[in-house]
Design a protein around this motif. Sequence first.
Motif, PDB file in Angstrom:
ATOM      1  N   ASN A  35       0.613  -1.394  -0.190  1.00 54.34           N
ATOM      2  CA  ASN A  35       0.439  -0.060   0.295  1.00 54.34           C
ATOM      3  C   ASN A  35       0.719   1.148  -0.044  1.00 54.34           C
ATOM      4  O   ASN A  35       2.118   1.043   0.532  1.00 54.34           O
ATOM      5  CB  ASN A  35      -1.045  -0.150   1.370  1.00 54.34           C
ATOM      6  CG  ASN A  35      -2.183   0.540   0.978  1.00 54.34           C
ATOM      7  OD1 ASN A  35      -2.383   1.900   0.284  1.00 54.34           O
ATOM      8  ND2 ASN A  35      -3.183  -0.566   1.178  1.00 54.34           N
ATOM      9  N   GLU A  36       0.435   2.083  -0.259  1.00 57.73           N
ATOM     10  CA  GLU A  36       1.372   3.205  -0.699  1.00 57.73           C
ATOM     11  C   GLU A  36      -0.267   4.545  -0.118  1.00 57.73           C
ATOM     12  O   GLU A  36      -1.353   4.661  -0.759  1.00 57.73           O
ATOM     13  CB  GLU A  36       2.074   3.529  -2.132  1.00 57.73           C
ATOM     14  CG  GLU A  36       2.588   5.556  -2.032  1.00 57.73           C
ATOM     15  CD  GLU A  36       2.328   5.259  -2.932  1.00 57.73           C
ATOM     16  OE1 GLU A  36       3.407   6.964  -3.359  1.00 57.73           O
ATOM     17  OE2 GLU A  36       3.558   4.480  -4.019  1.00 57.73           O
ATOM     18  N   HIS A  37       0.476   5.856   1.136  1.00 57.70           N
ATOM     19  CA  HIS A  37      -0.752   6.446   1.291  1.00 57.70           C
ATOM     20  C   HIS A  37       0.261   7.632   1.913  1.00 57.70           C
ATOM     21  O   HIS A  37       0.296   7.185   2.566  1.00 57.70           O
ATOM     22  CB  HIS A  37      -2.163   5.914   1.730  1.00 57.70           C
ATOM     23  CG  HIS A  37      -2.962   7.144   2.251  1.00 57.70           C
ATOM     24  ND1 HIS A  37      -4.567   7.409   1.388  1.00 57.70           N
ATOM     25  CD2 HIS A  37      -3.600   7.881   3.311  1.00 57.70           C
ATOM     26  CE1 HIS A  37      -4.858   8.720   1.828  1.00 57.70           C
ATOM     27  NE2 HIS A  37      -4.300   9.030   2.654  1.00 57.70           N
ATOM     28  N   ASN A  38      -0.284   9.058   1.188  1.00 55.27           N
ATOM     29  CA  ASN A  38       0.206   9.935   1.892  1.00 55.27           C
ATOM     30  C   ASN A  38       1.868  10.122   1.948  1.00 55.27           C
ATOM     31  O   ASN A  38       2.337  10.673   2.582  1.00 55.27           O
ATOM     32  CB  ASN A  38      -0.172  10.169   3.206  1.00 55.27           C
ATOM     33  CG  ASN A  38      -1.881  11.624   2.669  1.00 55.27           C
ATOM     34  OD1 ASN A  38      -2.262  11.498   2.228  1.00 55.27           O
ATOM     35  ND2 ASN A  38      -1.821  10.971   4.345  1.00 55.27           N
ATOM     36  N   GLY A  39       2.559  10.099   0.581  1.00 55.59           N
ATOM     37  CA  GLY A  39       3.934   9.471   1.020  1.00 55.59           C
ATOM     38  C   GLY A  39       4.780   8.543   1.510  1.00 55.59           C
ATOM     39  O   GLY A  39       5.625   8.212   1.891  1.00 55.59           O
ATOM     40  N   VAL A  40       4.154   7.241   2.641  1.00 63.32           N
ATOM     41  CA  VAL A  40       4.457   6.428   3.195  1.00 63.32           C
ATOM     42  C   VAL A  40       3.538   5.484   2.192  1.00 63.32           C
ATOM     43  O   VAL A  40       2.568   5.364   1.555  1.00 63.32           O
ATOM     44  CB  VAL A  40       3.315   6.273   4.293  1.00 63.32           C
ATOM     45  CG1 VAL A  40       3.973   5.408   5.360  1.00 63.32           C
ATOM     46  CG2 VAL A  40       3.349   7.546   4.844  1.00 63.32           C
ATOM     47  N   VAL A  41       4.158   4.178   2.523  1.00 62.90           N
ATOM     48  CA  VAL A  41       4.856   2.946   1.575  1.00 62.90           C
ATOM     49  C   VAL A  41       4.506   1.910   2.404  1.00 62.90           C
ATOM     50  O   VAL A  41       5.589   1.791   3.373  1.00 62.90           O
ATOM     51  CB  VAL A  41       5.665   3.145   0.708  1.00 62.90           C
ATOM     52  CG1 VAL A  41       5.382   1.924  -0.652  1.00 62.90           C
ATOM     53  CG2 VAL A  41       5.617   4.364  -0.211  1.00 62.90           C
ATOM     54  N   LEU A  42       3.981   0.875   2.615  1.00 60.44           N
ATOM     55  CA  LEU A  42       4.227  -0.313   3.091  1.00 60.44           C
ATOM     56  C   LEU A  42       4.480  -1.121   2.074  1.00 60.44           C
ATOM     57  O   LEU A  42       3.955  -1.506   1.331  1.00 60.44           O
ATOM     58  CB  LEU A  42       2.504  -0.484   3.908  1.00 60.44           C
ATOM     59  CG  LEU A  42       2.333  -2.111   4.199  1.00 60.44           C
ATOM     60  CD1 LEU A  42       3.834  -2.157   5.584  1.00 60.44           C
ATOM     61  CD2 LEU A  42       0.863  -1.976   5.102  1.00 60.44           C
ATOM     62  N   VAL A  43       5.638  -1.893   2.247  1.00 59.32           N
ATOM     63  CA  VAL A  43       5.839  -2.543   2.055  1.00 59.32           C
ATOM     64  C   VAL A  43       6.242  -4.414   2.130  1.00 59.32           C
ATOM     65  O   VAL A  43       6.304  -3.991   3.297  1.00 59.32           O
ATOM     66  CB  VAL A  43       7.585  -2.868   0.608  1.00 59.32           C
ATOM     67  CG1 VAL A  43       7.256  -1.389  -0.091  1.00 59.32           C
ATOM     68  CG2 VAL A  43       8.420  -2.176   1.606  1.00 59.32           C
ATOM     69  N   CYS A  44       6.419  -5.553   1.455  1.00 58.43           N
ATOM     70  CA  CYS A  44       6.997  -6.627   1.995  1.00 58.43           C
ATOM     71  C   CYS A  44       8.225  -7.465   1.261  1.00 58.43           C
ATOM     72  O   CYS A  44       7.886  -6.983  -0.024  1.00 58.43           O
ATOM     73  CB  CYS A  44       5.668  -7.564   2.272  1.00 58.43           C
ATOM     74  SG  CYS A  44       6.022  -8.932   3.288  1.00 58.43           S
TER      75      CYS A  44
END
Length: 228
Positions: free
Chosen positions: A101-110
């Motif tokens: 996911n990505e939102h408001n310039g913040v990214v969640l990766v795995c």
Amino acid sequence: MKSKTEFYQAFFETLEKKGFSIRPPSSPDYVADIYHKNRQIAFYGRQDAIIRNPFAEVEEKLMERLQALAKSTAIGCGICSDRPYDEAAVTQDKSGLVKINEHNGVVLVCRQHPIFDYVLSTYRKDMEHGGAPVQRQYFYNKEAAFEDFAMRSGLVDGKKLFTETELKILHAGLVKLRTEDQELDQDGMESVAALVERIEDIVPGLGKKERAFDFMKLFAPLENVRER
């Protein structure tokens, strides 16, 4: 599992009990050297790989045992063993990094890992330098990673960011954080409370459950006093 240090301590203690011995690293590339019957058989690398000593004859079964002990120890520490994303809803680059996911310039990766299964991380995109990752944080369980992503990104629209099941997991983690984390300052408490309220607006019924949980917590100290 909150950090790799927690794993290292548990893993090295397990090896000592199983007849191996741990010694200081012979190279800055290693976390530790691994011995068996006074023979240097392997190294634990800083990239979390068990490396066979190329200058010694080491039985394959011994290396397999080291790998199995590392994996079982990691599972015991509480790693993320279940895939934390829907394959149809994510993108994956050539290196195997999955963007959840990505939102408001913040990214969640795995990324999948041979010992830790699924290692998650969050980071901010440095837009002044082509979106390069900055302020990266690593996580070894799904709940902690999703909590961090929600707090860093703002969780403006939970329905778009997470499924209902994921929101329930996130909600439970945030409630636990709010009620048990003694290190949160006032601003942190207010941020967590705001996220909890947002999720409760999205998923009906969560607010009622959370209030019941807090109610029981109020009486825990009194029960402890009585028992003494």
